[in-house]
Design a protein around this motif. Structure first.
Motif, PDB file in Angstrom:
ATOM      1  N   LYS A  11      -2.288   1.160  -0.328  1.00  0.00           N
ATOM      2  CA  LYS A  11      -2.207   0.775   1.032  1.00  0.00           C
ATOM      3  C   LYS A  11      -3.477   0.019   1.273  1.00  0.00           C
ATOM      4  CE  LYS A  11       1.133   4.146   2.614  1.00  0.00           C
ATOM      5  NZ  LYS A  11       1.199   5.268   3.836  1.00  0.00           N
ATOM      6  N   THR A  12      -4.653   0.215   1.094  1.00  0.00           N
ATOM      7  CA  THR A  12      -5.758  -0.286   1.264  1.00  0.00           C
ATOM      8  C   THR A  12      -6.043  -1.607   0.522  1.00  0.00           C
ATOM      9  OG1 THR A  12      -6.998   1.013  -0.260  1.00  0.00           O
ATOM     10  CG2 THR A  12      -6.956   1.785   1.819  1.00  0.00           C
ATOM     11  N   ALA A  13      -5.366  -1.966  -0.311  1.00  0.00           N
ATOM     12  CA  ALA A  13      -5.436  -3.235  -1.055  1.00  0.00           C
ATOM     13  C   ALA A  13      -4.591  -4.408  -0.172  1.00  0.00           C
ATOM     14  CB  ALA A  13      -4.858  -3.019  -2.363  1.00  0.00           C
TER      15      ALA A  13
ATOM     16  N   VAL B 134      -1.694  -4.857 -11.219  1.00  0.00           N
ATOM     17  CA  VAL B 134      -2.972  -4.430 -10.444  1.00  0.00           C
ATOM     18  C   VAL B 134      -2.998  -5.145  -9.161  1.00  0.00           C
ATOM     19  CG1 VAL B 134      -4.504  -3.855 -12.614  1.00  0.00           C
ATOM     20  CG2 VAL B 134      -4.663  -5.902 -11.398  1.00  0.00           C
ATOM     21  N   SER B 135      -3.408  -4.383  -8.133  1.00  0.00           N
ATOM     22  CA  SER B 135      -3.602  -5.089  -6.794  1.00  0.00           C
ATOM     23  C   SER B 135      -4.817  -5.457  -6.619  1.00  0.00           C
ATOM     24  CB  SER B 135      -3.095  -4.223  -5.873  1.00  0.00           C
ATOM     25  OG  SER B 135      -1.711  -4.004  -5.633  1.00  0.00           O
TER      26      SER B 135
ATOM     27  N   LEU C 146      -1.684  -8.729  -2.997  1.00  0.00           N
ATOM     28  CA  LEU C 146      -1.590  -9.624  -4.336  1.00  0.00           C
ATOM     29  C   LEU C 146      -1.732  -8.856  -5.636  1.00  0.00           C
ATOM     30  CD1 LEU C 146      -1.727 -12.821  -4.222  1.00  0.00           C
ATOM     31  CD2 LEU C 146      -4.156 -12.999  -4.858  1.00  0.00           C
ATOM     32  N   VAL C 147      -0.690  -8.748  -6.233  1.00  0.00           N
ATOM     33  CA  VAL C 147      -0.285  -8.196  -7.602  1.00  0.00           C
ATOM     34  C   VAL C 147      -0.245  -9.191  -8.769  1.00  0.00           C
ATOM     35  CG1 VAL C 147       1.264  -6.578  -8.666  1.00  0.00           C
ATOM     36  CG2 VAL C 147       0.942  -6.403  -6.124  1.00  0.00           C
TER      37      VAL C 147
ATOM     38  N   ASN D  64       3.256 -10.103  -2.624  1.00  0.00           N
ATOM     39  CA  ASN D  64       3.924  -8.882  -2.057  1.00  0.00           C
ATOM     40  C   ASN D  64       3.716  -8.538  -0.578  1.00  0.00           C
ATOM     41  OD1 ASN D  64       4.205  -5.761  -1.606  1.00  0.00           O
ATOM     42  ND2 ASN D  64       5.947  -6.469  -3.057  1.00  0.00           N
ATOM     43  N   LEU D  65       4.384  -9.295   0.320  1.00  0.00           N
ATOM     44  CA  LEU D  65       4.273  -9.062   1.782  1.00  0.00           C
ATOM     45  C   LEU D  65       4.577  -7.740   2.164  1.00  0.00           C
ATOM     46  CD1 LEU D  65       6.010 -12.261   3.356  1.00  0.00           C
ATOM     47  CD2 LEU D  65       3.661 -11.825   2.786  1.00  0.00           C
ATOM     48  N   VAL D  66       3.645  -6.890   3.011  1.00  0.00           N
ATOM     49  CA  VAL D  66       3.733  -5.643   3.301  1.00  0.00           C
ATOM     50  C   VAL D  66       5.249  -5.554   4.334  1.00  0.00           C
ATOM     51  CG1 VAL D  66       2.910  -3.713   4.770  1.00  0.00           C
ATOM     52  CG2 VAL D  66       1.469  -5.060   3.131  1.00  0.00           C
ATOM     53  N   ASP D  67       5.937  -4.666   3.985  1.00  0.00           N
ATOM     54  CA  ASP D  67       7.152  -4.467   4.664  1.00  0.00           C
ATOM     55  C   ASP D  67       8.165  -5.885   4.674  1.00  0.00           C
ATOM     56  OD1 ASP D  67       6.672  -2.054   5.342  1.00  0.00           O
ATOM     57  OD2 ASP D  67       5.550  -2.414   7.183  1.00  0.00           O
ATOM     58  N   GLY D  68       7.776  -6.530   3.621  1.00  0.00           N
ATOM     59  CA  GLY D  68       8.739  -7.931   3.689  1.00  0.00           C
ATOM     60  C   GLY D  68      10.034  -7.723   2.606  1.00  0.00           C
TER      61      GLY D  68
END
Length: 776
Positions: A511-513, A483-484, A476-477, A457-461
């Motif tokens: 967010k911190t994952a 779970v991340s 990475l989920v 899962n790309l952040v803001d992808g």
């Protein structure tokens, strides 16, 4: 001046229409033009002091002393002091054009950069540590310190002008200004490359402009009225742009404006809704639109100057970083393909995703049973056990773009050294029973295939976006459990070599994952890297990003990091301590000479302000109680002055002080300095109330159709100058007594340090140990 009283006398006879030329406040206290004034009987001494010539002489003397005190030995110490390590460094970054990150807006720091450029500083010195020498590194630091010294000095006459504009006599205005003039904390802050002098200077200018605007309420929508309204908005934006807590000045003016608008809305004033709407829109333009434009302009210049990669890059998103010249993401980012071998880092803690052959113990200290699987940890050093290969879960073409890994692909990660696949399952992690354990599974054993599957899962992808090294932040989920993959700072026991725990956070969007690929160890071999198209190797020219996108990202980060400043600090203090000067801050020490700078205020002035605040609240409370019982102990014009002028000062004091009780971040006594300035004005108002029955009344500028009322004048007589003169001597004596702690010179022996510690809670350096006498 800002707030209308809760109740005033109705002066317009019943049935008389209100005037059309802006006389919306005709039942208030302040409207006059000098042509209508008939002078009342008062002492010649008071009249002489209130002449323009005497007022100019007084403010001239106060200003000269302010400059003398703030520039006295400004070259000492010739070393980095306290937060000069931050704000001096930021000024140097503007000159080298290297991007940095800070929790405060950029305006004051831009001024420091401009001052540095003006005096010939080239930004080579990086202000790394408190105590680093300026002279040895040829830094023109005096020129940079001169900026806050000038602004701090000019604050004194502005305080005087505020008091004069709100109707107080020359001697009372001087009293409030003297509290700031001889205050050790204000002097210490104004002599160093720090933000508070700029903040307070523009805060007081904002107050002054708003008072001038309110005094023109009978000349509504005139050129002068608009000028002072826009000036208020401009200086308010400068205050807000100087330091993050400048937003409290915005809130102060906002509350005063709401009170003003509420008064205009009163149907008893005889105004139409169209009239109210015109006033509302004017204030919206002057105090919302204009300040926002000015505030945005500070960031526009900030981004325009800081175009090169610097220390602040890592705080920003990959898209932001790729707008900076020389940024690693811009230069070294490359698209990732299946079967590439990579190393993966956690965005915040910078540890590598790591595994090794050692296994989790059978049971933990709390009795819980583990899977005894292979350990997966976070490791802070480069190592071959950090290498993972990206394994596809779908058919791939032999070559070409189909082998690129993309957003929302389902992948496996193969640990190269142990040939095992990353796995998480419904087993509690070693340190956090609520989170899932991460381990690995042999790649040839397909019995747990599903547990090795992860969404990329790309952040803001967006759909189809390619996964890139360096620049693509991702989560990475886990496919089955959602779970991340996550880590935190707590270390595992010795059985895991005290490395960081990796576990599964049950919030898949935590967010911190967030992780990123740090390096590509080996490619999949289907194409040579040098033959890949430009979108793979990364463009060399900086990319473009919309200003508002950059601004929004930075604002959010500033708020998050400011709220996150919760670590303990030896000189942090609680807001309840500040008005009483129970604690200070050690700015700088020099062991050889036993010199030190300790930020602490003038105890005479600060405790006077506390007493004045208490008296003011007592006066208002007693008056309210008396009026509740039908007694009217205070004349209307005096009461209105207490509510309008002194009430405005109290509002500014409270808004700049009380919110700190709600904050969980580190707090220091210098956060109280804006409130201390406002409390000095309250002290002047209280002194005027105590020493004189009448007041200078009215004070606002009369309109052409304003119905006049008889004028009166404050008469402090001889007792005013005597009281203020004695107070000034005591203030100055205390200032001189604490001065070695303010100026950092001369050095003090242990016994003298003990004598300077007026309160036992002051933590001064080099104090002598107190030895108790033992009876023989």
């Amino acid at each position: 001046m800002a707030a209308s009283p809760s109740k005033t006398r109705q002066r317009r006879p019943a049935g008389q229409p209100s005037h059309t030329l802006g006389n919306y406040d005709s039942d208030n206290d302040d409207h006059v033009n000098s042509i209508y004034q008939a002078r009342t009987s008062r002492s010649a001494f008071e009249q002489a002091l209130d002449t323009p010539q005497a007022s100019a002489a007084v403010v001239g003397v106060l200003t000269a002393i302010a400059f003398a005190l703030r520039f006295y030995k400004i070259n000492q110490p010739d070393q980095v002091v306290f937060d000069e390590v931050h704000f001096g460094k930021f000024a140097s970054f503007y000159l080298t054009r290297e991007y940095y990150f800070d929790v405060h807006p950029p305006f004051a720091k831009l001024l420091f950069g401009l001052a540095g450029w003006f005096v010939g500083f080239d930004g080579h010195f990086t202000f790394e540590n408190i105590g680093d020498s300026y002279t040895e590194n040829h830094v023109p630091y005096v020129g940079m310190r001169a900026l806050p010294a000038i602004l701090g000095s000019l604050t004194v006459p502005i305080v005087y002008a505020i008091m004069k504009e709100t109707g107080y006599s020359t001697i009372v205005a001087a009293f409030s200004a003297i509290i700031i003039l001889f205050d050790n904390a204000h002097v210490a802050q104004s002599r160093l490359i720090l933000l508070d002098a700029t903040l307070i200077f523009f805060m007081t200018l904002t107050m002054y402009s708003y008072i001038r605007f309110r005094k023109l309420r009978y000349w509504e929508f005139s050129v002068d009225w608009w000028s002072w309204l826009l000036a208020t908005g401009f200086f308010m934006a400068c205050t807000w742009g100087s330091k993050v807590n400048g937003i409290l000045t915005v809130l102060s003016i906002g509350l005063a404006v709401l009170i003003d608008l509420w008064d205009i809305l009163d149907h008893k004033k005889g105004h139409t809704m169209e009239h109210f709407t015109k006033h509302f829109m004017a204030r919206a333009v002057g105090l919302i639109v204009v300040p926002i434009i000015i505030y945005l302009s500070f960031f526009y210049v900030h981004f325009a100057v800081l175009t090169h990669s610097g220390t602040g890059d890592s705080f920003m998103s990959p898209a932001f970083q790729e707008t900076l010249i020389g940024n690693e993401l811009l230069l070294n980012s490359q698209e990732l393909r299946y079967f590439d071998t990579v190393t993966i880092k956690h965005k915040d803690s910078k540890v590598f995703l790591h595994s090794h052959p050692e296994r989790y113990p059978l049971s933990y200290d709390d009795g819980r049973i583990s899977s005894q699987g292979q350990q997966v940890t976070g490791y802070g050093h480069d190592d071959t056990n950090n290498e993972w290969q990206i394994i596809p879960t779908k058919a791939l073409p032999e070559t070409g773009r189909g082998r690129v890994v993309r957003h929302d692909d389902i992948i496996q990660l193969l640990h190269i050294n142990t040939q095992t696949l990353l796995l998480t399952h419904d087993v509690a992690s070693p340190l956090m029973p609520t989170n899932q354990e991460f381990t690995t599974w042999p790649k040839d054993d397909h019995s747990r295939h599903n547990d090795t599957l992860f969404f990329l899962n790309l952040v803001d992808g967006s759909e189809g976006d390619a996964w890139k090294s360096k620049s693509s932040h991702f989560r990475l989920v886990h496919v089955p459990t959602r779970v991340s993959m996550w880590t935190h700072s707590k270390q595992l026991p010795e059985w895991a070599f005290k490395q960081q725990e990796i576990n599964g956070n049950k919030n898949p969007t935590e967010k911190t994952a967030t992780w990123f690929v740090d390096s590509v160890v080996a490619t999949d071999g289907t194409e040579a890297l040098e033959n890949l198209p430009s979108e793979v190797t990364g463009a060399k020219e900086p990319k473009k990003l919309n200003f508002f996108t950059k601004f929004g990202e930075l604002q959010l980060l500033m708020l998050q990091h400011n709220a996150g400043l919760t670590a303990s600090h030896p000189y942090a203090s609680s807001p309840i301590n500040w008005p009483f000067l129970l604690t200070g801050i050690s700015f700088w020490t020099e062991n050889d000479t036993q010199k030190q700078i300790y930020l602490i205020g003038n105890i005479v002035g600060w405790w006077t302000c506390v007493i004045a605040l208490s008296i003011y609240v007592g006066i208002i409370g007693a008056d309210l109680l008396a009026r509740r019982r039908g007694v009217d102990p205070i004349p209307d014009e005096v009461r209105n002055r207490l509510w309008n002028s002194a009430g405005f000062f109290l509002l500014v004091w409270a808004v700049h002080y009380l919110p700190f009780f709600l904050m969980g971040r580190q707090l220091f006594i210098h956060h109280y300095l804006p409130s201390h300035v406002a409390s000095a004005m309250v002290a002047g108002a209280v002194l005027s109330f105590i020493l004189s029955d009448p007041i200078n009344y009215p004070i606002s500028i009369a309109g052409r159709m304003t119905r006049m009322r008889p004028s009166q004048y404050a008469d402090l007589g001889v007792k005013g100058p005597v009281v203020v003169g004695i107070f000034s001597v005591v203030m100055f004596a205390m200032f001189i007594y604490i001065a070695p702690l303010t100026f950092g010179t001369p050095g003090l022996d242990g016994e003298t340090v003990n004598a300077k510690r007026l309160l036992s809670s002051w933590t001064l350096h080099f104090a002598a140990k107190v030895v108790a006498d033992v009876p023989s």
